[in-house]
Design a protein around this motif. Structure first.
Motif, PDB file in Angstrom:
ATOM      1  N   TRP A  68       0.841  -1.206   0.000  1.00 53.48           N
ATOM      2  CA  TRP A  68       0.000   0.000   0.000  1.00 53.48           C
ATOM      3  C   TRP A  68       0.879   1.262   0.000  1.00 53.48           C
ATOM      4  O   TRP A  68       0.654   2.190  -0.757  1.00 53.48           O
ATOM      5  CB  TRP A  68      -0.931   0.009   1.223  1.00 53.48           C
ATOM      6  N   ARG A  72       0.781   4.259  -2.603  1.00 53.86           N
ATOM      7  CA  ARG A  72       0.346   5.589  -2.146  1.00 53.86           C
ATOM      8  C   ARG A  72       1.405   6.631  -2.535  1.00 53.86           C
ATOM      9  O   ARG A  72       1.084   7.719  -3.002  1.00 53.86           O
ATOM     10  CB  ARG A  72       0.117   5.549  -0.633  1.00 53.86           C
ATOM     11  N   PHE A  79      -1.837  14.144  -7.194  1.00 57.53           N
ATOM     12  CA  PHE A  79      -2.810  15.037  -6.562  1.00 57.53           C
ATOM     13  C   PHE A  79      -2.158  16.306  -6.017  1.00 57.53           C
ATOM     14  O   PHE A  79      -2.755  17.014  -5.212  1.00 57.53           O
ATOM     15  CB  PHE A  79      -3.560  14.267  -5.459  1.00 57.53           C
ATOM     16  N   MET A 128      -9.547  12.617 -16.817  1.00 56.54           N
ATOM     17  CA  MET A 128      -8.339  12.585 -15.993  1.00 56.54           C
ATOM     18  C   MET A 128      -7.495  11.358 -16.331  1.00 56.54           C
ATOM     19  O   MET A 128      -6.280  11.427 -16.414  1.00 56.54           O
ATOM     20  CB  MET A 128      -8.741  12.573 -14.529  1.00 56.54           C
ATOM     21  N   THR A 146     -17.861  11.587  -5.958  1.00 61.24           N
ATOM     22  CA  THR A 146     -18.108  13.004  -6.250  1.00 61.24           C
ATOM     23  C   THR A 146     -19.507  13.193  -6.842  1.00 61.24           C
ATOM     24  O   THR A 146     -20.178  14.167  -6.526  1.00 61.24           O
ATOM     25  CB  THR A 146     -17.054  13.593  -7.204  1.00 61.24           C
ATOM     26  N   ASN A 149     -22.010  13.126  -4.032  1.00 66.20           N
ATOM     27  CA  ASN A 149     -21.994  14.320  -3.175  1.00 66.20           C
ATOM     28  C   ASN A 149     -22.489  15.565  -3.900  1.00 66.20           C
ATOM     29  O   ASN A 149     -23.180  16.402  -3.309  1.00 66.20           O
ATOM     30  CB  ASN A 149     -20.610  14.554  -2.587  1.00 66.20           C
ATOM     31  N   LEU A 204     -21.560  16.772   3.166  1.00 72.50           N
ATOM     32  CA  LEU A 204     -20.726  15.611   3.489  1.00 72.50           C
ATOM     33  C   LEU A 204     -20.884  15.186   4.949  1.00 72.50           C
ATOM     34  O   LEU A 204     -20.598  14.061   5.310  1.00 72.50           O
ATOM     35  CB  LEU A 204     -19.254  15.918   3.209  1.00 72.50           C
ATOM     36  N   ARG A 209     -19.566   9.293   3.019  1.00 69.82           N
ATOM     37  CA  ARG A 209     -19.308   7.968   2.483  1.00 69.82           C
ATOM     38  C   ARG A 209     -19.336   7.000   3.650  1.00 69.82           C
ATOM     39  O   ARG A 209     -18.902   7.312   4.733  1.00 69.82           O
ATOM     40  CB  ARG A 209     -17.919   8.000   1.847  1.00 69.82           C
ATOM     41  N   THR A 211     -18.120   3.782   5.813  1.00 72.98           N
ATOM     42  CA  THR A 211     -17.010   2.841   5.950  1.00 72.98           C
ATOM     43  C   THR A 211     -17.471   1.706   6.848  1.00 72.98           C
ATOM     44  O   THR A 211     -18.447   1.839   7.576  1.00 72.98           O
ATOM     45  CB  THR A 211     -15.765   3.491   6.579  1.00 72.98           C
ATOM     46  N   SER A 254     -12.219  10.270   5.697  1.00 68.00           N
ATOM     47  CA  SER A 254     -11.465   9.452   6.624  1.00 68.00           C
ATOM     48  C   SER A 254     -10.325  10.283   7.237  1.00 68.00           C
ATOM     49  O   SER A 254     -10.268  11.503   7.033  1.00 68.00           O
ATOM     50  CB  SER A 254     -10.937   8.200   5.918  1.00 68.00           C
ATOM     51  N   ARG A 258      -4.177   6.592   5.765  1.00 67.35           N
ATOM     52  CA  ARG A 258      -4.940   5.983   4.670  1.00 67.35           C
ATOM     53  C   ARG A 258      -6.163   6.811   4.315  1.00 67.35           C
ATOM     54  O   ARG A 258      -7.136   6.287   3.784  1.00 67.35           O
ATOM     55  CB  ARG A 258      -5.362   4.570   5.056  1.00 67.35           C
ATOM     56  N   GLY A 262      -7.790  11.618  -2.800  1.00 62.40           N
ATOM     57  CA  GLY A 262      -8.402  12.472  -3.834  1.00 62.40           C
ATOM     58  C   GLY A 262      -9.241  13.607  -3.281  1.00 62.40           C
ATOM     59  O   GLY A 262      -9.996  14.226  -4.024  1.00 62.40           O
ATOM     60  N   PHE A 265      -8.835  16.968  -5.031  1.00 60.38           N
ATOM     61  CA  PHE A 265      -9.361  16.788  -6.385  1.00 60.38           C
ATOM     62  C   PHE A 265     -10.889  16.880  -6.333  1.00 60.38           C
ATOM     63  O   PHE A 265     -11.518  17.607  -7.097  1.00 60.38           O
ATOM     64  CB  PHE A 265      -8.921  15.405  -6.891  1.00 60.38           C
ATOM     65  N   GLU A 270     -15.960  19.536  -7.453  1.00 61.32           N
ATOM     66  CA  GLU A 270     -17.331  19.842  -7.040  1.00 61.32           C
ATOM     67  C   GLU A 270     -17.602  21.338  -7.072  1.00 61.32           C
ATOM     68  O   GLU A 270     -18.668  21.782  -7.481  1.00 61.32           O
ATOM     69  CB  GLU A 270     -17.584  19.286  -5.637  1.00 61.32           C
TER      70      GLU A 270
HETATM   71  C1  HEM Z   1     -16.728  13.481  -2.225  1.00 58.44           C
HETATM   72  C2  HEM Z   1     -15.830  12.676  -2.741  1.00 58.44           C
HETATM   73  C3  HEM Z   1     -15.035  11.632  -1.978  1.00 58.44           C
HETATM   74  C4  HEM Z   1     -15.223  11.118  -0.728  1.00 58.44           C
HETATM   75  C5  HEM Z   1     -16.334  11.461   0.271  1.00 58.44           C
HETATM   76  C6  HEM Z   1     -14.159  10.148  -0.493  1.00 58.44           C
HETATM   77  C7  HEM Z   1     -13.987   9.430   0.681  1.00 58.44           C
HETATM   78  C8  HEM Z   1     -12.969   8.522   0.915  1.00 58.44           C
HETATM   79  C9  HEM Z   1     -12.772   7.782   2.155  1.00 58.44           C
HETATM   80  C10 HEM Z   1     -13.684   7.869   3.379  1.00 58.44           C
HETATM   81  C11 HEM Z   1     -11.657   7.009   2.014  1.00 58.44           C
HETATM   82  C12 HEM Z   1     -11.077   6.032   3.055  1.00 58.44           C
HETATM   83  C13 HEM Z   1     -11.639   4.652   2.761  1.00 58.44           C
HETATM   84  C14 HEM Z   1     -11.286   3.615   3.791  1.00 58.44           C
HETATM   85  O1  HEM Z   1     -10.538   3.878   4.717  1.00 58.44           O
HETATM   86  O2  HEM Z   1     -11.798   2.493   3.643  1.00 58.44           O
HETATM   87  C15 HEM Z   1     -11.140   7.254   0.678  1.00 58.44           C
HETATM   88  C16 HEM Z   1     -10.003   6.643   0.170  1.00 58.44           C
HETATM   89  C17 HEM Z   1      -9.539   6.858  -1.107  1.00 58.44           C
HETATM   90  N1  HEM Z   1     -10.035   7.748  -2.040  1.00 58.44           N
HETATM   91 FE1  HEM Z   1     -11.622   8.974  -1.798  1.00 58.44          FE
HETATM   92  N2  HEM Z   1     -13.354  10.097  -1.599  1.00 58.44           N
HETATM   93  C18 HEM Z   1     -13.839  10.986  -2.540  1.00 58.44           C
HETATM   94  C19 HEM Z   1     -13.297  11.261  -3.791  1.00 58.44           C
HETATM   95  C20 HEM Z   1     -12.168  10.669  -4.313  1.00 58.44           C
HETATM   96  C21 HEM Z   1     -11.578  11.003  -5.606  1.00 58.44           C
HETATM   97  C22 HEM Z   1     -12.109  12.087  -6.560  1.00 58.44           C
HETATM   98  C23 HEM Z   1     -10.507  10.182  -5.777  1.00 58.44           C
HETATM   99  C24 HEM Z   1      -9.545  10.098  -6.928  1.00 58.44           C
HETATM  100  C25 HEM Z   1      -9.595  10.827  -8.021  1.00 58.44           C
HETATM  101  C26 HEM Z   1     -10.409   9.340  -4.575  1.00 58.44           C
HETATM  102  C27 HEM Z   1      -9.441   8.374  -4.356  1.00 58.44           C
HETATM  103  C28 HEM Z   1      -9.277   7.654  -3.181  1.00 58.44           C
HETATM  104  C29 HEM Z   1      -8.223   6.641  -2.969  1.00 58.44           C
HETATM  105  C30 HEM Z   1      -7.165   6.212  -3.953  1.00 58.44           C
HETATM  106  C31 HEM Z   1      -8.380   6.154  -1.665  1.00 58.44           C
HETATM  107  C32 HEM Z   1      -7.540   5.087  -0.962  1.00 58.44           C
HETATM  108  C33 HEM Z   1      -6.393   5.798  -0.238  1.00 58.44           C
HETATM  109  C34 HEM Z   1      -5.425   4.840   0.481  1.00 58.44           C
HETATM  110  O3  HEM Z   1      -5.828   3.733   0.851  1.00 58.44           O
HETATM  111  O4  HEM Z   1      -4.270   5.240   0.652  1.00 58.44           O
HETATM  112  N3  HEM Z   1     -11.425   9.671  -3.713  1.00 58.44           N
HETATM  113  N4  HEM Z   1     -11.941   8.179   0.033  1.00 58.44           N
END
Ligand code: HEM
Length: 317
Positions: A68, A72, A79, A128, A146, A149, A204, A209, A211, A254, A258, A262, A265, A270
């Motif tokens: 991971w 990462r 970003f 993208m 996105t 939301n 939000l 979201r 979990t 979160s 981790r 994004g 972004f 939004e």
């Molecule tokens: C309103 C929009 C978004 C919300 C509410 C959101 C929320 C989250 C949350 C809560 C996690 C943690 C998940 C976990 O621990 O199981 C997460 C992880 C992640 N999100 Fe988002 N996200 C959003 C938009 C995006 C966008 C636009 C991207 C990419 C373009 C993105 C890419 C990722 C990635 C790659 C992870 C994993 C990170 C890791 O494990 O290191 N997210 N997101």
């Protein structure tokens, strides 16, 4: 019979034995249900487990997160705020397509806006990927979150009782862009959209979201942190009202290493899309907040769509 000390030590060790047996028996009874469940879970693939502790020890193993961490690290530069500035071109293009498409729907008749928002977010994320075609990115990460939301924010601002918030967003946008209803929005413009920022954050809070481990849905409704939690009140996120709030009390993206990579972004996307919509149109919900049904998937979605009436605010350029 031995000395007094020998008797005390014999009685002491007897008690230790009795206590140990009692503890083992209690643990056996308490874990009986878990053992029945684990029997079924044995068929689910996963890291190896040991009795009582399950696979918790794998969390202590420092090499555990190597895969991971490497990924990462590889993704983080994507970003960076300078790269996000370049993505703004895509955000603006797709926001313009969306705004133009809504022209045909702006007749005051109710319709479900959710598929339109979802297509816009999908076009953005595909744009993208084409932009960074050689990268190894999470394929459909970031469009369902996105789009959900943005659609929820439109709905929250469309309710009768929240029309004043919609007017405040529109007044803020008029203040930034004047009569230009089709501007090329930059990160610097976005940084001036304070009230829209509060509205997105408040949406939000109410519709985060989901979990598996932490219910952010319930966490964000703690009345000790967010008084009258069901009321949509964007001013909760003004700097003065945020003073002293525990950073872990509000975690839509979160928290910790981790957390969502994004998030910047997502917020930039939004704000560019929503600002273009609110600059050009008025939105009115045909539902009440208490009647909105939700489906909890990875992201919370509306069960019956986001049904709104749209009217033009001013003539489009
Ligand atoms: C309103 C929009 C978004 C919300 C509410 C959101 C929320 C989250 C949350 C809560 C996690 C943690 C998940 C976990 O621990 O199981 C997460 C992880 C992640 N999100 Fe988002 N996200 C959003 C938009 C995006 C966008 C636009 C991207 C990419 C373009 C993105 C890419 C990722 C990635 C790659 C992870 C994993 C990170 C890791 O494990 O290191 N997210 N997101």
């Amino acid at each position: 019979m031995g000395s007094f000390q020998e008797i005390v030590s014999w009685v002491g060790s007897e008690w230790k034995l009795v206590i140990t047996i009692a503890l083992v028996f209690i643990i056996y009874c308490l874990t009986k249900r878990d053992r029945r469940i684990s029997k079924y879970l044995e068929n689910v693939p996963g890291p190896p487990t040991i009795p009582l502790l399950g696979n918790v020890l794998s969390l202590l193993c420092p090499s555990y997160a190597r895969k991971w961490r490497g990924r990462r690290k590889m993704l983080t530069p994507t970003f960076h705020f300078k790269i996000l500035e370049e993505f703004s071109v895509i955000f603006n293009e797709q926001a313009d397509v969306f705004t133009e498409t809504l022209k045909q729907k702006a007749d005051g008749k109710p319709f479900n806006i959710f598929p339109f928002v979802a297509r816009c977010a999908l076009d953005i994320i595909c744009g993208m990927y084409i932009y960074i075609i050689n990268s190894q990115i999470f394929r459909y990460w970031g469009h369902d979150t996105t789009s959900a939301n943005m659609a929820w924010t439109i709905l929250m601002l469309s309710f009768h009782e929240n029309q004043r918030h919609q007017k405040l967003v529109q007044a803020e946008l008029d203040g930034i862009f004047g009569d230009d209803k089709n501007p090329n929005i930059t990160s610097s413009d976005v940084s001036k959209m304070k009230y829209l920022d509060y509205c997105i954050k408040e949406t939000l809070r109410l519709l985060p979201r989901i979990t598996v481990a932490i219910s952010s849905y319930l966490l964000h409704r703690d009345p000790n942190v967010f008084p009258k939690p069901e009321v949509f009140d964007p001013m909760r996120f003004s700097p003065e009202n945020s003073v002293g709030r525990n950073p872990f009390a509000y975690v839509p993206f979160s928290a910790g290493p981790r957390n969502c990579i994004g998030q910047r972004f997502a917020l930039l996307e939004e704000k560019i899309v929503l600002s273009k919509l609110f600059m050009n149109y008025n939105f009115q919900s045909v539902q009440k907040w208490e009647d909105v049904k939700m489906v909890s998937e990875i992201v919370i979605r509306p069960y019956d769509g986001i049904n709104v009436k749209v009217t033009k605010r001013n003539c489009l350029k």
